[in-house]
Enzyme design. Structure first.
Site, PDB file in Angstrom:
ATOM      1  N   VAL A 127       0.834  -1.202   0.000  1.00 15.56           N
ATOM      2  CA  VAL A 127       0.000   0.000   0.000  1.00 15.56           C
ATOM      3  C   VAL A 127       0.867   1.250   0.000  1.00 15.56           C
ATOM      4  CG1 VAL A 127      -1.741   1.293   1.290  1.00 15.56           C
ATOM      5  CG2 VAL A 127      -1.935  -1.194   1.087  1.00 15.56           C
ATOM      6  N   ALA A 130       2.318   1.706  -3.375  1.00 16.33           N
ATOM      7  CA  ALA A 130       1.299   2.192  -4.303  1.00 16.33           C
ATOM      8  C   ALA A 130       1.035   3.678  -4.097  1.00 16.33           C
ATOM      9  CB  ALA A 130       0.011   1.394  -4.129  1.00 16.33           C
ATOM     10  N   TYR A 131       1.064   4.107  -2.845  1.00 12.33           N
ATOM     11  CA  TYR A 131       0.877   5.528  -2.536  1.00 12.33           C
ATOM     12  C   TYR A 131       1.972   6.380  -3.183  1.00 12.33           C
ATOM     13  CZ  TYR A 131       1.056   9.779   0.321  1.00 12.33           C
ATOM     14  OH  TYR A 131       1.118  11.080   0.741  1.00 12.33           O
ATOM     15  N   LEU A 132       3.216   5.956  -3.032  1.00 14.18           N
ATOM     16  CA  LEU A 132       4.322   6.711  -3.616  1.00 14.18           C
ATOM     17  C   LEU A 132       4.228   6.727  -5.142  1.00 14.18           C
ATOM     18  CD1 LEU A 132       7.339   5.588  -1.397  1.00 14.18           C
ATOM     19  CD2 LEU A 132       6.020   7.717  -1.248  1.00 14.18           C
TER      20      LEU A 132
END
Length: 218
Positions: A127, A130-132
């Site tokens: 997660v 994926a955020y970065l």
């Protein structure tokens, strides 16, 4: 100045709306939940229900009519999975940019994150990675547009009292920053068009906010 802020119920957005209202600007916050309208009203802002994951670009553009600037301060938030990091942190930022172009709003500030220039640290969960990726993709998309954009990458966010003093440079190094100081920097960037086309990192530091922004102006 009329400013529309995506993610209007977020901590930074609420602080920014209160600050803008206090200096006489008009703040409009885009929110998903109509029950959040009262909170925005208490901050001096107008809440507009507009879910950027499910709203057509023409409808978003209508909410931007008459705005002088837009700020993307939205995020999928804690507890969200990989898919929503993409649909909110990337796709919603791009949708707001599409809408701004359609509505003729040229100024766009993107609240991003430090660390997007580096691969996730070994052992990072999916997660976070994926955020970065989503934040970096949002930045790259914005840089390719004919908008007066500025990208702000705050360091580790805190709820500490503001100091009014920061380090604001393209490469600030790791550090923390209070959400209130982030909000005040965003307001200052709105006032300084010469920061257009810059990507700035923000942490606590020794320089008064107004001076720090002036020093970054190109």
């Amino acid at each position: 100045m009329r400013v529309v802020i995506a993610g209007g119920h977020g901590k930074i957005a609420l602080l920014l709306q209160r600050h803008l209202a206090g200096r006489g600007d008009t703040a409009v916050g885009l929110i998903r939940n109509p029950e959040q309208t009262a909170t925005l009203r208490a901050a001096g802002a107008t809440g507009v229900v507009c879910d950027l994951e499910h709203t057509p670009v023409a409808q978003v553009a209508a909410h931007l009519d008459g705005a002088d600037a837009v700020i993307f301060a939205a995020g999928a938030g804690p507890g969200s999975g990989v898919a929503r990091k993409d649909t909110v942190d990337r796709a919603a930022a791009a949708l707001l940019a599409d809408a701004a172009t359609r509505a003729g709003v040229h100024r766009y500030l993107l609240v991003s994150s430090m660390g997007v220039d580096r691969p996730p640290a070994p052992g990072s969960d999916d997660v976070w990675a994926a955020y970065l990726r989503a934040k970096r993709a949002a930045e790259d998309d914005l840089r390719g547009r004919d908008l007066a954009w500025t990208v702000l990458r705050p360091g580790r966010l805190t709820d500490d009292p503001p100091t009014g003093r920061v380090t604001l440079t393209p490469h600030a190094g790791r550090g923390a920053i209070s959400r209130t100081d982030v909000a005040h920097v965003l307001a200052g960037l709105l006032d300084e068009p010469r920061t257009t086309g810059t990507t700035l990192e923000l942490v606590d530091g020794p320089t008064p906010i107004a001076d720090a922004i002036r020093a970054t102006a190109t």
